[in-house]
Enzyme design. Structure first.
Site, mmCIF file in Angstrom:
data_model
loop_
_atom_site.group_PDB
_atom_site.id
_atom_site.type_symbol
_atom_site.label_atom_id
_atom_site.label_comp_id
_atom_site.label_asym_id
_atom_site.label_seq_id
_atom_site.Cartn_x
_atom_site.Cartn_y
_atom_site.Cartn_z
ATOM 1 N N LYS A 148 31.004 11.518 -5.254
ATOM 2 C CA LYS A 148 30.817 11.703 -3.801
ATOM 3 C C LYS A 148 29.954 10.575 -3.234
ATOM 4 C CE LYS A 148 27.434 14.549 -2.386
ATOM 5 N NZ LYS A 148 26.427 13.990 -1.476
ATOM 6 N N ASN A 149 28.857 10.243 -3.935
ATOM 7 C CA ASN A 149 27.890 9.300 -3.365
ATOM 8 C C ASN A 149 28.352 7.851 -3.435
ATOM 9 O OD1 ASN A 149 26.361 11.454 -2.667
ATOM 10 N ND2 ASN A 149 24.901 11.261 -4.339
ATOM 11 N N ARG A 166 23.985 12.661 6.494
ATOM 12 C CA ARG A 166 23.088 11.511 6.632
ATOM 13 C C ARG A 166 23.823 10.217 6.275
ATOM 14 N NH1 ARG A 166 18.011 11.577 6.289
ATOM 15 N NH2 ARG A 166 17.935 9.819 4.857
ATOM 16 N N CYS A 222 15.982 16.426 5.956
ATOM 17 C CA CYS A 222 16.992 17.384 5.478
ATOM 18 C C CYS A 222 16.271 18.357 4.554
ATOM 19 C CB CYS A 222 18.134 16.655 4.807
ATOM 20 S SG CYS A 222 17.815 16.311 3.113
ATOM 21 N N ARG A 240 12.906 11.964 4.234
ATOM 22 C CA ARG A 240 13.942 10.931 4.015
ATOM 23 C C ARG A 240 13.989 9.886 5.139
ATOM 24 N NH1 ARG A 240 19.189 13.883 1.657
ATOM 25 N NH2 ARG A 240 19.581 11.817 0.772
ATOM 26 N N ILE A 243 14.242 6.079 6.940
ATOM 27 C CA ILE A 243 15.172 4.981 6.631
ATOM 28 C C ILE A 243 14.542 3.627 6.946
ATOM 29 C CG2 ILE A 243 17.242 6.404 6.940
ATOM 30 C CD1 ILE A 243 17.675 4.876 9.590
ATOM 31 N N GLN A 284 13.321 1.404 5.056
ATOM 32 C CA GLN A 284 13.749 0.305 4.180
ATOM 33 C C GLN A 284 15.097 -0.260 4.614
ATOM 34 O OE1 GLN A 284 11.635 -0.861 1.462
ATOM 35 N NE2 GLN A 284 10.391 0.304 2.915
ATOM 36 N N ASP A 303 19.095 14.486 -8.709
ATOM 37 C CA ASP A 303 20.187 15.397 -8.331
ATOM 38 C C ASP A 303 20.538 16.373 -9.447
ATOM 39 O OD1 ASP A 303 22.072 12.979 -6.332
ATOM 40 O OD2 ASP A 303 20.237 14.119 -5.964
ATOM 41 N N ILE A 310 10.988 11.900 -6.744
ATOM 42 C CA ILE A 310 11.767 11.198 -5.723
ATOM 43 C C ILE A 310 11.638 11.857 -4.345
ATOM 44 C CG2 ILE A 310 14.072 10.373 -5.075
ATOM 45 C CD1 ILE A 310 13.126 9.089 -7.675
ATOM 46 N N ARG A 337 29.837 20.919 -0.040
ATOM 47 C CA ARG A 337 29.665 19.534 0.420
ATOM 48 C C ARG A 337 29.917 18.554 -0.715
ATOM 49 N NH1 ARG A 337 24.371 18.618 4.034
ATOM 50 N NH2 ARG A 337 25.292 16.536 3.851
HETATM 51 C C1 EPZ Z 1 20.986 9.092 -2.314
HETATM 52 O O1 EPZ Z 1 20.197 9.486 -1.209
HETATM 53 C C2 EPZ Z 1 21.891 10.265 -2.615
HETATM 54 N N1 EPZ Z 1 22.733 10.550 -1.448
HETATM 55 C C3 EPZ Z 1 21.068 11.502 -2.974
HETATM 56 O O2 EPZ Z 1 21.981 12.508 -3.387
HETATM 57 C C4 EPZ Z 1 20.175 11.168 -4.166
HETATM 58 O O3 EPZ Z 1 19.344 12.273 -4.432
HETATM 59 C C5 EPZ Z 1 19.315 9.935 -3.841
HETATM 60 O O4 EPZ Z 1 20.174 8.833 -3.471
HETATM 61 C C6 EPZ Z 1 18.483 9.496 -5.042
HETATM 62 O O5 EPZ Z 1 19.328 9.206 -6.113
HETATM 63 C C7 EPZ Z 1 23.805 9.764 -1.223
HETATM 64 O O6 EPZ Z 1 24.079 8.827 -1.952
HETATM 65 C C8 EPZ Z 1 24.655 10.126 -0.032
HETATM 66 P P1 EPZ Z 1 17.025 7.095 -1.607
HETATM 67 P P2 EPZ Z 1 19.289 8.357 -0.436
HETATM 68 O O7 EPZ Z 1 17.106 6.200 -0.432
HETATM 69 O O8 EPZ Z 1 19.992 7.068 -0.494
HETATM 70 C C9 EPZ Z 1 12.591 7.324 0.142
HETATM 71 C C10 EPZ Z 1 23.050 14.568 -3.374
HETATM 72 O O9 EPZ Z 1 22.652 15.666 -3.784
HETATM 73 N N2 EPZ Z 1 13.075 6.363 1.155
HETATM 74 O O10 EPZ Z 1 17.281 6.538 -2.977
HETATM 75 O O11 EPZ Z 1 18.911 8.919 0.874
HETATM 76 C C11 EPZ Z 1 13.282 8.684 0.259
HETATM 77 O O12 EPZ Z 1 12.614 9.499 1.209
HETATM 78 C C12 EPZ Z 1 22.113 13.694 -2.584
HETATM 79 O O13 EPZ Z 1 24.189 14.085 -3.594
HETATM 80 C C13 EPZ Z 1 12.159 5.875 2.097
HETATM 81 O O14 EPZ Z 1 10.980 6.239 2.099
HETATM 82 O O15 EPZ Z 1 18.017 8.324 -1.401
HETATM 83 C C14 EPZ Z 1 13.154 9.213 -1.142
HETATM 84 O O16 EPZ Z 1 11.873 9.759 -1.327
HETATM 85 C C15 EPZ Z 1 20.781 14.375 -2.303
HETATM 86 N N3 EPZ Z 1 12.606 4.973 3.015
HETATM 87 C C16 EPZ Z 1 13.282 7.951 -2.022
HETATM 88 O O17 EPZ Z 1 12.987 6.848 -1.149
HETATM 89 C C17 EPZ Z 1 13.895 4.532 3.053
HETATM 90 O O18 EPZ Z 1 14.240 3.700 3.922
HETATM 91 C C18 EPZ Z 1 14.671 7.727 -2.626
HETATM 92 O O19 EPZ Z 1 15.597 7.854 -1.573
HETATM 93 C C19 EPZ Z 1 14.815 5.063 2.093
HETATM 94 C C20 EPZ Z 1 14.371 5.962 1.145
#
Ligand code: EPZ
Length: 431
Positions: A22-23, A93, A117, A122, A124, A126, A305, A327, A397
């Site tokens: 999915k991701n 998202r 969420c 979460r 963005i 970065q 996950d 995380i 989902r």
């Molecule tokens: C992806 O989310 C996945 N979703 C998530 O899967 C997964 O848990 C996550 O990666 C970690 O592997 C999709 O791919 C659609 P991150 P993402 O950016 O990209 C912080 C599922 O169940 N962060 O790697 O949003 C963030 O808050 C879902 O399929 C910032 O602070 O995750 C988190 O604490 C749930 N600023 C950490 O980094 C930013 O700009 C990792 O988030 C971006 C992230």
């Protein structure tokens, strides 16, 4: 609202086929609009997040032909708007990938700011840091992110933390920038690699995906291609852990064993047999499992996950286990539901202390989010008696045909919408 009703206590035995990730698919289907030629993508999981995303890209004007449940042809040539509607960001998202795709292709994008969420705030930041480094003006106006650039140039970007989404979003925008971009401290997840491979299949020039340094040499345009999505390591892990929790024997097919190594290692450490084949793994659990400590980390560490599914297995293990979620800040919401089934789990900050119990008992529970929902289904399969899981829209989902695949390996589970159907399910044994 639909629910799952489960009669627990049956070990899962048999073979189950894993679908596309999915991701990876969410990002790849978005990146497909970056060319004005038709792109064919198969092995797409038929789950609600994907269907919402395909709707979002067709609303901005891309053509989306669903050839079958798992195959789509996308063409971005007909896109007429770079403004994404709020309802899509609210639903998923990952619609924010349209920022990187539209900014890369049209040098402008307007996407609503995603809220928090169920698992954390979460932010963005970065993503926006990367777009600014590439030369885009990015501002937040009335809840929307507006990103635009006269032209995008290469940059050397050091991520403040490992972020899957930001790595992918920046990679997409940089693919069509002038010059070379380096992303340091990049995410290494298999789905990041799959997106890079897909972009390269469309003519991008990306090297190093899968390591923490990704190098992108910008190209003028991208072209058509056909691509197959990588198998879903989290769907695979979910069935591996369901086999472990129910003391079953399941062959999980159509996987890349290397992607599952952190999960395999943990299952072996607590007493499961895990046998690896070219494109399958077999999980066999013959006795009560042992305790362990787990800390979720970016890939190749133990995936966040899979944290809820790990906690369910440890809730039935011998001894006291510690699960640390590094995380996300709010990913233990399933603990209360699990305690209603008899688990002994104490949450302290981002750590769960789990004293294993011999048995869990079925109860009426509710899915708090996607992966916690799947984990609670596993708990119901392992528990004595009947479990009803509400709010299964979260689970739908990310898991295609979850009840059907579980039934194919012996689970007693049905999806129902009426209370009377629950009684019927319970009575079917007695009749
Ligand atoms: C992806 O989310 C996945 N979703 C998530 O899967 C997964 O848990 C996550 O990666 C970690 O592997 C999709 O791919 C659609 P991150 P993402 O950016 O990209 C912080 C599922 O169940 N962060 O790697 O949003 C963030 O808050 C879902 O399929 C910032 O602070 O995750 C988190 O604490 C749930 N600023 C950490 O980094 C930013 O700009 C990792 O988030 C971006 C992230």
């Amino acid at each position: 609202m639909d629910k799952y009703v489960i009669k627990g206590g049956t070990p899962l035995v048999g073979e189950v086929e894993i679908g596309g990730a999915k991701n990876a698919a969410l990002a790849i289907l978005t990146a497909a609009i970056m060319t004005d030629e038709p792109v064919t993508i198969d092995n797409i999981p038929d789950v609600s997040d994907i269907n919402v995303l395909l709707e979002a890209i067709s609303v901005i004007g891309a053509t989306v032909d669903r050839i079958d449940r798992h195959t789509a042809v996308i063409n971005g040539v007909t896109i007429g708007s770079v403004e994404v509607e709020y309802e899509y960001i609210k639903k998923i998202r990952a619609s924010y990938y349209l920022l990187g795709a539209l900014l890369g292709k049209y040098k402008r994008a307007e996407v609503p700011l995603p809220g928090g969420c169920n698992i954390g705030s979460r932010p963005i930041d970065q993503h926006l840091k990367g777009f600014r480094a590439l030369g885009a003006e990015v501002e937040i106006r009335s809840g929307n992110i507006i990103a635009e650039a006269k032209y995008l140039h290469g940059a050397h970007i050091f991520m403040d933390m490992v972020s899957v989404g930001a790595t992918i979003n920046i990679m997409m925008a940089a693919a069509l920038a002038d010059g070379n971009t380096i992303i340091e401290n990049a995410a290494r997840e298999p789905h990041v690699v799959d997106v890079a491979n897909f972009l390269n299949c469309m003519g991008a020039n990306i090297k190093g995906a899968g390591t923490d340094v990704i190098r992108i040499r910008g190209v003028k345009s991208l072209h058509k291609c056909s691509y197959t999505i990588v198998p879903d390591m989290i769907e695979a892990g979910t069935y591996m852990f369901a086999a472990a929790a129910t003391r079953g024997d399941v062959l999980v097919k159509n996987v890349i064993p290397k992607h599952l190594e952190a999960m395999t290692a943990k299952l072996q450490e607590i007493g499961c047999d895990v046998e690896e084949f070219d494109d399958a793994v077999r999980v066999t659990c013959r006795q009560r499992l042992g305790r362990t400590h787990v800390k979720t980390l970016p890939y190749p560490g133990f995936p966040t996950d899979m944290q809820p599914q790990m906690s369910v297995v440890l809730a039935l293990a011998r001894g006291t286990s510690i699960v640390t979620e590094s995380i996300f800040e709010n990913r233990f919401k399933y603990a209360d539901e699990l305690m209603r089934m008899g688990a002994n789990i104490k949450i302290e900050g981002n750590t769960a202390i789990i004293d294993g119990v011999e048995r869990l008992s079925g109860a009426r529970i509710s899915a708090p989010d996607l992966r916690a929902g799947a984990a609670l289904v596993i708990a119901g399969l392992a528990a004595d008696g009947y479990t009803v899981v509400d709010d299964i829209v979260y689970i739908q989902r990310g898991y295609e045909d979850f009840p059907g695949k579980l039934r194919s390996i012996g689970a007693e589970i049905s999806q129902v919408s009426e209370e009377k159907e629950i009684q019927k399910f319970r009575m079917r044994e007695v009749i």
